[in-house]
Design an enzyme around this catalytic site. Structure first.
Site, PDB file in Angstrom:
ATOM      1  N   ALA A  33       0.820  -1.223   0.000  1.00 42.93           N
ATOM      2  CA  ALA A  33       0.000   0.000   0.000  1.00 42.93           C
ATOM      3  C   ALA A  33       0.851   1.268   0.000  1.00 42.93           C
ATOM      4  CB  ALA A  33      -0.920  -0.002   1.211  1.00 42.93           C
ATOM      5  N   ALA A  43     -17.346   0.865  15.662  1.00 47.00           N
ATOM      6  CA  ALA A  43     -18.665   1.109  16.249  1.00 47.00           C
ATOM      7  C   ALA A  43     -19.437  -0.197  16.227  1.00 47.00           C
ATOM      8  CB  ALA A  43     -19.412   2.171  15.449  1.00 47.00           C
ATOM      9  N   GLY A 134     -17.269 -13.239  -2.115  1.00 42.81           N
ATOM     10  CA  GLY A 134     -16.329 -13.201  -0.985  1.00 42.81           C
ATOM     11  C   GLY A 134     -14.885 -13.001  -1.381  1.00 42.81           C
ATOM     12  N   ILE A 136     -13.085 -14.246  -3.807  1.00 40.58           N
ATOM     13  CA  ILE A 136     -12.691 -14.256  -5.228  1.00 40.58           C
ATOM     14  C   ILE A 136     -12.650 -12.803  -5.719  1.00 40.58           C
ATOM     15  CG2 ILE A 136     -13.273 -15.054  -7.553  1.00 40.58           C
ATOM     16  CD1 ILE A 136     -15.002 -17.248  -6.320  1.00 40.58           C
ATOM     17  N   GLY A 187     -23.329 -23.922  10.172  1.00 40.95           N
ATOM     18  CA  GLY A 187     -23.166 -22.467  10.196  1.00 40.95           C
ATOM     19  C   GLY A 187     -23.140 -21.830   8.824  1.00 40.95           C
ATOM     20  N   GLU A 190     -28.211 -19.248   7.520  1.00 37.68           N
ATOM     21  CA  GLU A 190     -28.741 -18.475   8.652  1.00 37.68           C
ATOM     22  C   GLU A 190     -29.949 -19.201   9.245  1.00 37.68           C
ATOM     23  OE1 GLU A 190     -27.500 -15.493   9.447  1.00 37.68           O
ATOM     24  OE2 GLU A 190     -26.115 -15.364   7.765  1.00 37.68           O
ATOM     25  N   ASP A 201     -29.915 -13.508  -2.361  1.00 34.82           N
ATOM     26  CA  ASP A 201     -28.496 -13.165  -2.176  1.00 34.82           C
ATOM     27  C   ASP A 201     -27.745 -13.293  -3.511  1.00 34.82           C
ATOM     28  OD1 ASP A 201     -26.025 -12.950  -0.276  1.00 34.82           O
ATOM     29  OD2 ASP A 201     -25.644 -14.749  -1.461  1.00 34.82           O
ATOM     30  N   LYS A 205     -25.853 -10.302  -6.028  1.00 34.07           N
ATOM     31  CA  LYS A 205     -24.491 -10.390  -6.577  1.00 34.07           C
ATOM     32  C   LYS A 205     -24.520 -10.364  -8.105  1.00 34.07           C
ATOM     33  CE  LYS A 205     -23.143 -13.047  -2.493  1.00 34.07           C
ATOM     34  NZ  LYS A 205     -23.121 -14.400  -1.918  1.00 34.07           N
ATOM     35  N   GLY A 309     -17.192 -16.386   4.606  1.00 32.44           N
ATOM     36  CA  GLY A 309     -16.287 -16.752   5.696  1.00 32.44           C
ATOM     37  C   GLY A 309     -15.450 -15.565   6.127  1.00 32.44           C
TER      38      GLY A 309
HETATM   39  N1  HSE Z   1     -24.776 -16.285   2.491  1.00 35.86           N
HETATM   40  C1  HSE Z   1     -23.831 -16.179   1.426  1.00 35.86           C
HETATM   41  C2  HSE Z   1     -23.519 -17.545   0.862  1.00 35.86           C
HETATM   42  C3  HSE Z   1     -22.539 -15.552   1.828  1.00 35.86           C
HETATM   43  O1  HSE Z   1     -24.004 -18.556   1.365  1.00 35.86           O
HETATM   44  O2  HSE Z   1     -22.782 -17.602  -0.102  1.00 35.86           O
HETATM   45  C4  HSE Z   1     -22.603 -14.074   1.892  1.00 35.86           C
HETATM   46  O3  HSE Z   1     -23.050 -13.538   0.702  1.00 35.86           O
END
Ligand code: HSE
Length: 443
Positions: A33, A43, A134, A136, A187, A190, A201, A205, A309
């Site tokens: 950097a 916060a 994530g 990538i 995990g 959700e 989701d 993206k 993750g």
């Molecule tokens: N919940 C998403 C997934 C991860 O299972 O890929 C965050 O976008």
């Protein structure tokens, strides 16, 4: 040179990972950097928990506005998530002249146009590498690595939870509900898995990738969204026998369309899809993500990695922090545009309604095993301009008088398929709701 001071809003899993990776790799990151990067204020509503996580050297406050008002902070990382509070805080940070790094796909997909306009006006950067796939670096690849290309299409496994569920359903023959429970126990999913399993989701993206690939505004409200919650294990099995795997794909594609003035339009859709088993992307298993891009100069490229993750997502957040650190002193007009194309050179290509999309299909019908049924069904398909590619008949487990009829079609118009399905479903010999899954060859 003095380190860049960063404020973090929301210390969850990704926030923790960001701290850890910044600490562990601080020397390497500084060498890249050109100066150190330090999170100095965080916060979080739960200040006690946050203090335990970030240690004594970092100031912890309960009110995010204190971070935004802090004159020593140059970059604000938003890891709160959601559309409402996060939006107000991001807009407030922009207004205060802070650069923003966010992992919030929902925010960018739904309110991106307003946020980018505000950032452009104020001369600050909004970075969102962590919002798609994530770890990538897909935003970087699309926006910079492939900048020479005319992008034709993108197809991605961009939700790890659903890919894990589909892999479990295929490997172990599990029903959707059982596989979902396993994903929750590990995990991945959700407690309320709706956004993942219903494709929302992935659609966030796909919307972001579509905007960057084609230089169009983010238009989540025009995306077609269908999840995996109605998929049945037997269709995964039949698909396998026919040489396909079922994946939840986020697809965006540039298509010719004679009926509109521009002669081109953009498809933006998320739905389960049969993909030939021999494609690399069909073999992406478990919670992994992969994005396939077809572009005119480079051809096909494929990007694979962890889509969620703590540290994989932190990897993307920190890459953005380094980008901002390098570019903050550059003339705003010479920075990489948020959506790859200059704001005054955006395209107005429209998003094609789903009924105007062409794809091929896998159909499964439970029918009475009697003379003439197949003829009636193929007759309706022929009248609606749908050509058959293959037919498979298999006895159902339930009864000797009924049979599963699996039909693969050639490419046809979605509106034609809708019309055919209404007519076929009304036949007396069709005994259960028809299963219809789209098919993509990705070649
Ligand atoms: N919940 C998403 C997934 C991860 O299972 O890929 C965050 O976008």
């Amino acid at each position: 040179m003095k380190p860049i001071q960063v404020g973090l809003l929301g210390v969850g899993t990704v926030g923790r990972g960001t701290f850890e990776v910044l600490r562990r790799n601080q020397e390497e990151i500084k060498r890249r950097a050109g100066r150190g990067i330090e999170i100095t204020v965080v916060a979080d509503l739960d200040t006690q928990r946050a203090k335990g996580l970030v240690g004594e050297a970092v100031k912890v406050v309960g009110n995010a506005k204190e971070v935004i008002a802090n004159p020593d902070i140059d970059i604000v990382i938003e890891l709160i998530g959601g559309y409402t509070v996060a939006k107000d805080l991001v807009l407030a940070a922009i207004e205060a002249g802070k650069h923003v790094v966010t992992a919030n796909k929902a925010l960018i997909a739904v309110h991106g146009t307003e946020i980018f306009a505000a950032a452009h006006k104020r001369g600050v950067m909004i970075c969102f590498e962590a919002a798609v796939a994530g770890g990538i670096p897909i935003i970087k690849a699309l926006r910079e690595g492939l900048t020479a290309n005319r992008i034709e299409w993108i197809a991605g496994i961009i939700n790890g939870t659903t890919n894990y569920i589909l892999s479990e359903m295929r490997d172990k023959g599990l029903a959707f509900d059982t596989a979902l429970k396993a994903a929750q126990e590990l995990g991945y999913a959700e407690a309320d898995p709706t956004f993942d399993v219903e494709g929302v989701d992935a659609a966030h993206k796909a919307t972001i990738m579509s905007a960057i690939a084609f230089g169009i505004p983010v238009q989540f409200n025009k995306a077609y969204v269908e999840g995996i919650s109605k998929l049945q294990a037997q269709d995964i099995r039949y698909a396998e026998q026919l040489g396909y795997r079922i994946k939840l794909l986020g697809i965006t594609k540039r298509v010719r369309h004679e009926a509109i003035a521009e002669k081109e339009a953009i498809e933006l859709r998320v739905h389960p899809c049969l993909v030939p088993s021999k494609r690399l992307i069909a073999n992406v298993e478990g919670a992994m993500n992969a994005v396939m891009i077809q572009a005119d100069a480079v051809g096909t490229t494929l990007y694979y990695g962890k889509g969620a993750g703590s540290e994989p997502t932190a990897s993307a957040v920190i890459a953005d922090l380094v980008d901002v650190t390098r570019l903050m002193t550059a003339d705003p007009l010479n920075r990489v545009p948020h959506l790859a194309f200059q704001p005054d050179s955006m395209s107005n290509l429209s998003i094609l309604p789903m009924q105007d999309v062409h794809t091929s299909y896998y159909l499964r019908l439970v029918v009475a095993d009697e003379t003439g049924v197949l003829a009636k069904i193929t007759g309706i398909l022929a009248q609606t301009d749908i050509s058959i590619d293959a037919v498979l008949q298999r006895p159902t487990a339930e009864s000797k008088q009924e049979t599963d009829l699996i039909i693969l079609t050639h490419t046809c118009l979605e509106a034609h398929m809708n019309a055919a399905m209404t007519q076929i479903q009304a036949l007396k010999s069709v005994l259960a709701p028809i299963v219809r899954i789209r098919k993509e060859d990705l070649s």
